[in-house]
Design a protein around this motif. Structure first.
Motif, PDB file in Angstrom:
ATOM      1  N   ARG A   2      36.277 -31.239 -19.737  1.00  0.00           N
ATOM      2  CA  ARG A   2      35.740 -29.949 -20.166  1.00  0.00           C
ATOM      3  C   ARG A   2      34.469 -29.681 -19.390  1.00  0.00           C
ATOM      4  O   ARG A   2      33.774 -30.601 -19.003  1.00  0.00           O
ATOM      5  N   ILE A   3      34.198 -28.404 -19.226  1.00  0.00           N
ATOM      6  CA  ILE A   3      32.956 -28.011 -18.579  1.00  0.00           C
ATOM      7  C   ILE A   3      32.378 -26.840 -19.364  1.00  0.00           C
ATOM      8  O   ILE A   3      33.113 -25.958 -19.801  1.00  0.00           O
ATOM      9  N   PHE A   4      31.077 -26.862 -19.582  1.00  0.00           N
ATOM     10  CA  PHE A   4      30.412 -25.759 -20.255  1.00  0.00           C
ATOM     11  C   PHE A   4      30.246 -24.607 -19.272  1.00  0.00           C
ATOM     12  O   PHE A   4      30.111 -24.820 -18.060  1.00  0.00           O
ATOM     13  N   ALA A   5      30.224 -23.384 -19.792  1.00  0.00           N
ATOM     14  CA  ALA A   5      30.092 -22.193 -18.953  1.00  0.00           C
ATOM     15  C   ALA A   5      28.837 -22.257 -18.087  1.00  0.00           C
ATOM     16  O   ALA A   5      28.890 -21.937 -16.889  1.00  0.00           O
ATOM     17  N   GLN A   6      27.720 -22.707 -18.653  1.00  0.00           N
ATOM     18  CA  GLN A   6      26.463 -22.778 -17.897  1.00  0.00           C
ATOM     19  C   GLN A   6      26.565 -23.772 -16.743  1.00  0.00           C
ATOM     20  O   GLN A   6      26.025 -23.542 -15.665  1.00  0.00           O
ATOM     21  N   ASP A   7      27.264 -24.884 -16.960  1.00  0.00           N
ATOM     22  CA  ASP A   7      27.419 -25.881 -15.903  1.00  0.00           C
ATOM     23  C   ASP A   7      28.341 -25.367 -14.800  1.00  0.00           C
ATOM     24  O   ASP A   7      28.099 -25.605 -13.616  1.00  0.00           O
ATOM     25  N   LEU A   8      29.385 -24.645 -15.188  1.00  0.00           N
ATOM     26  CA  LEU A   8      30.268 -24.039 -14.192  1.00  0.00           C
ATOM     27  C   LEU A   8      29.497 -23.030 -13.355  1.00  0.00           C
ATOM     28  O   LEU A   8      29.644 -22.985 -12.126  1.00  0.00           O
ATOM     29  N   ALA A   9      28.647 -22.245 -13.992  1.00  0.00           N
ATOM     30  CA  ALA A   9      27.838 -21.263 -13.259  1.00  0.00           C
ATOM     31  C   ALA A   9      26.963 -21.946 -12.214  1.00  0.00           C
ATOM     32  O   ALA A   9      26.850 -21.479 -11.079  1.00  0.00           O
ATOM     33  N   LYS A  10      26.348 -23.068 -12.580  1.00  0.00           N
ATOM     34  CA  LYS A  10      25.503 -23.808 -11.637  1.00  0.00           C
ATOM     35  C   LYS A  10      26.316 -24.324 -10.460  1.00  0.00           C
ATOM     36  O   LYS A  10      25.880 -24.238  -9.308  1.00  0.00           O
ATOM     37  N   LEU A  11      27.503 -24.873 -10.733  1.00  0.00           N
ATOM     38  CA  LEU A  11      28.347 -25.385  -9.648  1.00  0.00           C
ATOM     39  C   LEU A  11      28.803 -24.265  -8.721  1.00  0.00           C
ATOM     40  O   LEU A  11      28.803 -24.428  -7.494  1.00  0.00           O
ATOM     41  N   LEU A  12      29.168 -23.130  -9.291  1.00  0.00           N
ATOM     42  CA  LEU A  12      29.615 -22.003  -8.464  1.00  0.00           C
ATOM     43  C   LEU A  12      28.466 -21.440  -7.623  1.00  0.00           C
ATOM     44  O   LEU A  12      28.671 -21.084  -6.463  1.00  0.00           O
ATOM     45  N   ARG A  13      27.263 -21.372  -8.205  1.00  0.00           N
ATOM     46  CA  ARG A  13      26.104 -20.912  -7.431  1.00  0.00           C
ATOM     47  C   ARG A  13      25.797 -21.858  -6.275  1.00  0.00           C
ATOM     48  O   ARG A  13      25.476 -21.436  -5.168  1.00  0.00           O
ATOM     49  N   TYR A  14      25.899 -23.163  -6.538  1.00  0.00           N
ATOM     50  CA  TYR A  14      25.650 -24.148  -5.481  1.00  0.00           C
ATOM     51  C   TYR A  14      26.686 -23.994  -4.366  1.00  0.00           C
ATOM     52  O   TYR A  14      26.329 -23.958  -3.181  1.00  0.00           O
ATOM     53  N   GLN A  15      27.950 -23.886  -4.741  1.00  0.00           N
ATOM     54  CA  GLN A  15      29.020 -23.727  -3.746  1.00  0.00           C
ATOM     55  C   GLN A  15      28.786 -22.469  -2.922  1.00  0.00           C
ATOM     56  O   GLN A  15      28.895 -22.495  -1.692  1.00  0.00           O
ATOM     57  N   ALA A  47      33.140 -17.970 -24.101  1.00  0.00           N
ATOM     58  CA  ALA A  47      31.930 -18.658 -23.635  1.00  0.00           C
ATOM     59  C   ALA A  47      31.432 -18.052 -22.325  1.00  0.00           C
ATOM     60  O   ALA A  47      30.221 -17.877 -22.129  1.00  0.00           O
ATOM     61  N   LEU A  48      32.353 -17.699 -21.431  1.00  0.00           N
ATOM     62  CA  LEU A  48      31.968 -17.072 -20.163  1.00  0.00           C
ATOM     63  C   LEU A  48      31.390 -15.684 -20.403  1.00  0.00           C
ATOM     64  O   LEU A  48      30.422 -15.278 -19.759  1.00  0.00           O
ATOM     65  N   SER A  49      31.961 -14.964 -21.347  1.00  0.00           N
ATOM     66  CA  SER A  49      31.471 -13.630 -21.683  1.00  0.00           C
ATOM     67  C   SER A  49      30.063 -13.714 -22.270  1.00  0.00           C
ATOM     68  O   SER A  49      29.173 -12.937 -21.896  1.00  0.00           O
ATOM     69  N   GLN A  50      29.835 -14.659 -23.167  1.00  0.00           N
ATOM     70  CA  GLN A  50      28.509 -14.837 -23.765  1.00  0.00           C
ATOM     71  C   GLN A  50      27.470 -15.212 -22.716  1.00  0.00           C
ATOM     72  O   GLN A  50      26.297 -14.861 -22.848  1.00  0.00           O
ATOM     73  N   ALA A  51      27.910 -15.933 -21.683  1.00  0.00           N
ATOM     74  CA  ALA A  51      26.992 -16.326 -20.611  1.00  0.00           C
ATOM     75  C   ALA A  51      26.806 -15.207 -19.573  1.00  0.00           C
ATOM     76  O   ALA A  51      26.051 -15.364 -18.613  1.00  0.00           O
ATOM     77  N   GLY A  52      27.513 -14.086 -19.743  1.00  0.00           N
ATOM     78  CA  GLY A  52      27.386 -12.956 -18.833  1.00  0.00           C
ATOM     79  C   GLY A  52      27.994 -13.198 -17.471  1.00  0.00           C
ATOM     80  O   GLY A  52      27.528 -12.657 -16.477  1.00  0.00           O
ATOM     81  N   MET A  53      29.052 -13.997 -17.423  1.00  0.00           N
ATOM     82  CA  MET A  53      29.631 -14.388 -16.140  1.00  0.00           C
ATOM     83  C   MET A  53      30.858 -13.577 -15.726  1.00  0.00           C
ATOM     84  O   MET A  53      31.334 -13.717 -14.608  1.00  0.00           O
ATOM     85  N   LEU A  54      31.397 -12.739 -16.605  1.00  0.00           N
ATOM     86  CA  LEU A  54      32.624 -12.009 -16.304  1.00  0.00           C
ATOM     87  C   LEU A  54      32.332 -10.674 -15.656  1.00  0.00           C
ATOM     88  O   LEU A  54      31.364  -9.994 -15.993  1.00  0.00           O
ATOM     89  N   CYS A  55      33.188 -10.267 -14.724  1.00  0.00           N
ATOM     90  CA  CYS A  55      33.070  -8.966 -14.088  1.00  0.00           C
ATOM     91  C   CYS A  55      34.430  -8.268 -14.139  1.00  0.00           C
ATOM     92  O   CYS A  55      35.466  -8.926 -14.239  1.00  0.00           O
ATOM     93  N   ALA A  56      34.445  -6.962 -14.049  1.00  0.00           N
ATOM     94  CA  ALA A  56      35.681  -6.202 -14.088  1.00  0.00           C
ATOM     95  C   ALA A  56      36.200  -5.984 -12.667  1.00  0.00           C
ATOM     96  O   ALA A  56      35.444  -6.023 -11.703  1.00  0.00           O
ATOM     97  N   THR A  57      37.508  -5.756 -12.584  1.00  0.00           N
ATOM     98  CA  THR A  57      38.119  -5.493 -11.268  1.00  0.00           C
ATOM     99  C   THR A  57      37.937  -4.051 -10.894  1.00  0.00           C
ATOM    100  O   THR A  57      38.021  -3.176 -11.662  1.00  0.00           O
TER     101      THR A  57
END
Length: 172
Positions: free
Chosen positions: A47-60, A162-172
């Motif tokens: 499992r990965i928390f939304a905040q941790d995924l955000a950090k990994l994606l920003r680093y990448q 969880a992604l929505s609460q973290a403000g990570m989702l965008c619309a197409t």
């Protein structure tokens, strides 16, 4: 143990290096949402928390922006239907609805997204992160990926909410 901090941010008793407020906030955000032992035993993937995924994606993204190649690749797979995916999803995520077959009877990918996903199947440097509408659907899709010999599979704890609460989702 630190009970309070002064306005300087230093512990009152000089012991711990972090503040009580930080610890309280961390516990409220993370520990309260940890799954129970029985639920963890059912999981076959991480499992990965939304905040941790955000950090990994920003680093990448930062490594790629500088012209480098990240040491590992994160592939995000959203398993919700196309209509819901279009309303809000992670940028650059693949939409592979859980209702869709991944391969035909002949073993051919059923879509371009599935073809892209399958390219990462046996890549030791690739992490496949599953985003789903609920825990059961994400767990089922992860199990299917592991059956197809994906090496590193994780699911977002709390799914799309969880992604929505973290403000990570965008619309197409």
């Amino acid at each position: 143990a630190v009970v309070s901090t002064q306005s300087t941010g230093k512990p009152v008793d000089g012991g711990a290096k972090f503040s009580y407020n930080f610890t309280k906030t961390f516990l409220a955000e993370h520990v309260a949402s940890f799954p129970d032992t029985a639920e963890l035993k059912e999981d076959l993937c991480g499992r990965i928390f939304a905040q941790d995924l955000a950090k990994l994606l920003r680093y990448q993204e930062s490594v790629e922006r500088r012209g480098g190649t990240p040491s590992s690749t994160i592939v995000v797979v959203d398993i919700r239907g196309q209509d819901v995916f279009n309303v809000g999803h992670l940028p650059d995520s693949l939409n592979v609805p859980i209702s869709q077959d991944l391969v035909t009877a002949e073993g051919q990918p059923t879509s371009a997204e599935v073809r892209t996903l399958l390219r990462h199947r046996r890549n030791r440097d690739s992490l496949t992160v599953v985003v789903g509408p609920n825990e059961a659907a994400s767990r089922k899709f992860c199990k299917m990926l592991m059956g197809l010999h994906f090496l590193h599979v994780a699911r977002v704890h709390g799914g799309t909410s969880a992604l929505s609460q973290a403000g990570m989702l965008c619309a197409t």
